[in-house]
Design a protein around this motif. Structure first.
Motif, PDB file in Angstrom:
ATOM      1  N   ASN A  42      36.469  56.136  45.904  1.00 38.35           N
ATOM      2  CA  ASN A  42      36.399  56.337  44.462  1.00 38.35           C
ATOM      3  C   ASN A  42      37.482  57.271  43.941  1.00 38.35           C
ATOM      4  O   ASN A  42      38.132  57.000  42.937  1.00 38.35           O
ATOM      5  CB  ASN A  42      35.012  56.874  44.103  1.00 38.35           C
ATOM      6  N   PHE A  65      28.780  46.296  38.512  1.00 41.35           N
ATOM      7  CA  PHE A  65      29.740  45.215  38.326  1.00 41.35           C
ATOM      8  C   PHE A  65      29.693  44.668  36.911  1.00 41.35           C
ATOM      9  O   PHE A  65      29.745  43.543  36.652  1.00 41.35           O
ATOM     10  CB  PHE A  65      29.495  44.114  39.350  1.00 41.35           C
ATOM     11  N   TYR A  78      24.240  48.983  44.052  1.00 43.30           N
ATOM     12  CA  TYR A  78      25.313  48.631  43.118  1.00 43.30           C
ATOM     13  C   TYR A  78      24.872  47.527  42.166  1.00 43.30           C
ATOM     14  O   TYR A  78      25.120  47.590  40.961  1.00 43.30           O
ATOM     15  CB  TYR A  78      26.547  48.165  43.897  1.00 43.30           C
ATOM     16  N   ALA A  81      34.290  46.566  46.529  1.00 46.36           N
ATOM     17  CA  ALA A  81      33.819  47.687  45.703  1.00 46.36           C
ATOM     18  C   ALA A  81      33.175  48.765  46.564  1.00 46.36           C
ATOM     19  O   ALA A  81      33.364  49.963  46.327  1.00 46.36           O
ATOM     20  CB  ALA A  81      32.831  47.174  44.661  1.00 46.36           C
ATOM     21  N   THR A 122      31.925  42.383  46.050  1.00 46.42           N
ATOM     22  CA  THR A 122      30.990  43.477  46.295  1.00 46.42           C
ATOM     23  C   THR A 122      31.439  44.315  47.482  1.00 46.42           C
ATOM     24  O   THR A 122      31.393  45.552  47.456  1.00 46.42           O
ATOM     25  CB  THR A 122      29.573  42.929  46.554  1.00 46.42           C
ATOM     26  N   THR A 168      35.983  50.689  48.758  1.00 47.89           N
ATOM     27  CA  THR A 168      37.020  51.446  48.065  1.00 47.89           C
ATOM     28  C   THR A 168      36.634  52.912  47.892  1.00 47.89           C
ATOM     29  O   THR A 168      35.519  53.222  47.481  1.00 47.89           O
ATOM     30  CB  THR A 168      37.294  50.828  46.686  1.00 47.89           C
TER      31      THR A 168
END
Length: 472
Positions: free
Chosen positions: A38, A472, A466, A33, A30, A36
């Motif tokens: 995009n 995910f 998220y 993610a 998580t 990062t």
């Protein structure tokens, strides 16, 4: 000013985020993610300037799309690069989350020195850059909304909005494709000074917490506290102006690119601003002594230090010599990761950038909502509120048998206009966000400073988003 043994701006942001992730025991998948970036767009485009073709380089980074649109400024600077843009985009994601603005994070930059071009040339360059962003899907009221940043302002935002309108005349929300516009072109009252005003509100909220006052070795109120400010651009000027005129803060030094001014009796910010406007420099300002080495003045003893200029101004090289009790990051990333560690060990309190300078994006959110709704704030309720105020004043007179003074009647019967509502909304946002940060600091034994608390509070919200939407 970053030393060779320190990480880049982007790496510094990542390290600070990693510290928060460790403190909150977030799942590494998580966390990765969330961290990062995009998407990153780099464009190169030609513009004919003074009979010659020049090729310009620009970037737009979208760090997160967990909320749309992604939001973040566009800066025009001769030192811009992709690493900086990605770091600033990440900061925007965390910034929006901490102040509960439902945007993802984005940022843009154009590698240019605006001082080398006249108005018409800058307009051509800005419109051409806008064309590239729109064509490649990095500018839209629904997906990616820029705002002013260093080297840009209301004028550039108006050019961007007008260019988008001509490319997409069918989009009834075209004016919402960018914020920070002039009021007569869809902007909102209070946006120009919003970031500086947010800095003021952040400091005010800090001084409402007795435990924070004590931790910074302060006594009393904000009035009379000494302050050194670096950078008298839009953010620094408004922050300094409001703090001195409304809160009684004494500005003892102002640091600019050409040196610094020092006066322990206090510098009149409005007089200095007019001096800079007339002469283009802080030199020869009559009411303060001039110091050639501006960065050295960051080390001047003071109660509050407000770096409101560039990133990486307080580093491992000078962190040990910083003599402020409280540092308020009005700029993005003015303290490096290593310097942050050093200052925390010294006991210096830092109000972090992700919270302190969030006033700009908060009021940008208000402007975007105004544009999407196609109605200025206060239009439907102002006269109603005034009528109720008159009725309340009349009721007081009838109940007491005494007349209400003109001043009291005026204050009771005044309906809130757009600027009143913007300031109220910004004040409420900055207060609530700080209280969330303080709750995190109080309730997580692994969190020991405001920056980590800020990131933990922010990342918790993003992670929840998220997970809830099933990314995910």
């Amino acid at each position: 000013m970053k030393t060779n043994n320190e990480p880049s701006f982007r790496k510094s942001v990542d390290l600070m985020v990693d510290k928060a992730i460790t403190a909150m025991n977030l799942d590494m998948g998580t966390a990765q993610a969330i961290k990062t970036c995009n998407a990153v767009l780099q464009v190169k485009f030609p513009v004919k300037i003074r009979g010659k073709i020049e090729v310009f380089t620009g970037w737009r980074a979208t760090h997160s799309t967990h909320r749309l649109p992604s939001k973040g400024g566009i800066r025009f600077a001769p030192y811009a690069d992709q690493d900086e843009v990605e770091a600033l985009a990440a900061l925007m994601t965390y910034k929006c989350a901490i102040v509960d603005v439902p945007f993802g994070g984005s940022k843009g930059a154009l590698l240019i020195d605006p001082s080398l071009y006249d108005r018409d040339e800058l307009e051509m360059i800005t419109r051409r850059f806008t064309l590239e962003l729109v064509r490649k899907g990095f500018l839209s009221p629904a997906t990616n909304v820029p705002a002013p940043d260093m080297g840009t302002g209301q004028r550039e935002m108006a050019w961007i909005a007008d260019t988008y309108k001509h490319l997409h005349p069918e989009d009834i929300n075209y004016v919402a494709c960018v914020t920070g516009k002039p009021v007569h072109h869809g902007g909102i009252q209070g946006r120009v000074e919003a970031t500086g005003r947010g800095v003021q509100y952040a400091i005010r909220e800090f001084f409402r917490h007795s435990e924070d006052i004590k931790s910074a070795n302060f006594t009393g109120t904000l009035e009379g506290k000494t302050c050194v400010i670096q950078g008298l651009g839009n953010v620094g000027y408004h922050a300094a102006k409001f703090l001195t005129e409304e809160d009684g803060v004494i500005i003892t030094a102002v640091i600019e690119r050409d040196g610094a001014l020092i006066s322990d009796q206090g510098i009149n910010i409005e007089d200095l601003f007019q001096h800079i406007s007339e002469h283009g420099t802080i030199k020869n300002f009559p009411s303060a002594s001039f110091e050639e080495d501006g960065l050295k003045v960051l080390e001047k003893e003071c109660d509050i230090l407000i770096p409101a200029a560039l990133e990486s101004q307080i580093t491992l090289e000078n962190a040990d010599r910083i003599n402020a009790k409280l540092i308020v990051e009005a700029a993005n990333g003015p303290i490096t990761y290593g310097a942050d560690e050093t200052l925390n060990k010294k006991g210096t309190i830092i109000i972090p950038d992700a919270y302190a300078n969030a006033g700009g994006v908060t009021v940008s959110y208000f402007e975007w909502i105004r544009n999407i709704s196609h109605m200025r704030f206060g239009r439907m309720q102002k006269r109603h509120d005034e009528l109720r105020g008159h009725q309340f004043a009349s009721m007081l007179e009838e109940a007491t048998g005494k007349s209400v003074s003109n001043n009291l009647r005026s204050s009771i019967t005044k309906g809130a206009d757009e600027l009143d509502l913007v300031r109220s909304g910004l004040d409420d946002t900055m207060r609530l966000a700080y209280q969330q940060i303080r709750d995190t600091l109080d309730n997580n034994e692994n969190v020991h400073d405001l920056r980590t608390a800020c990131y933990v509070a922010s990342i918790t919200k993003i992670a929840r988003s998220y997970i809830d939407i099933g990314v995910f």
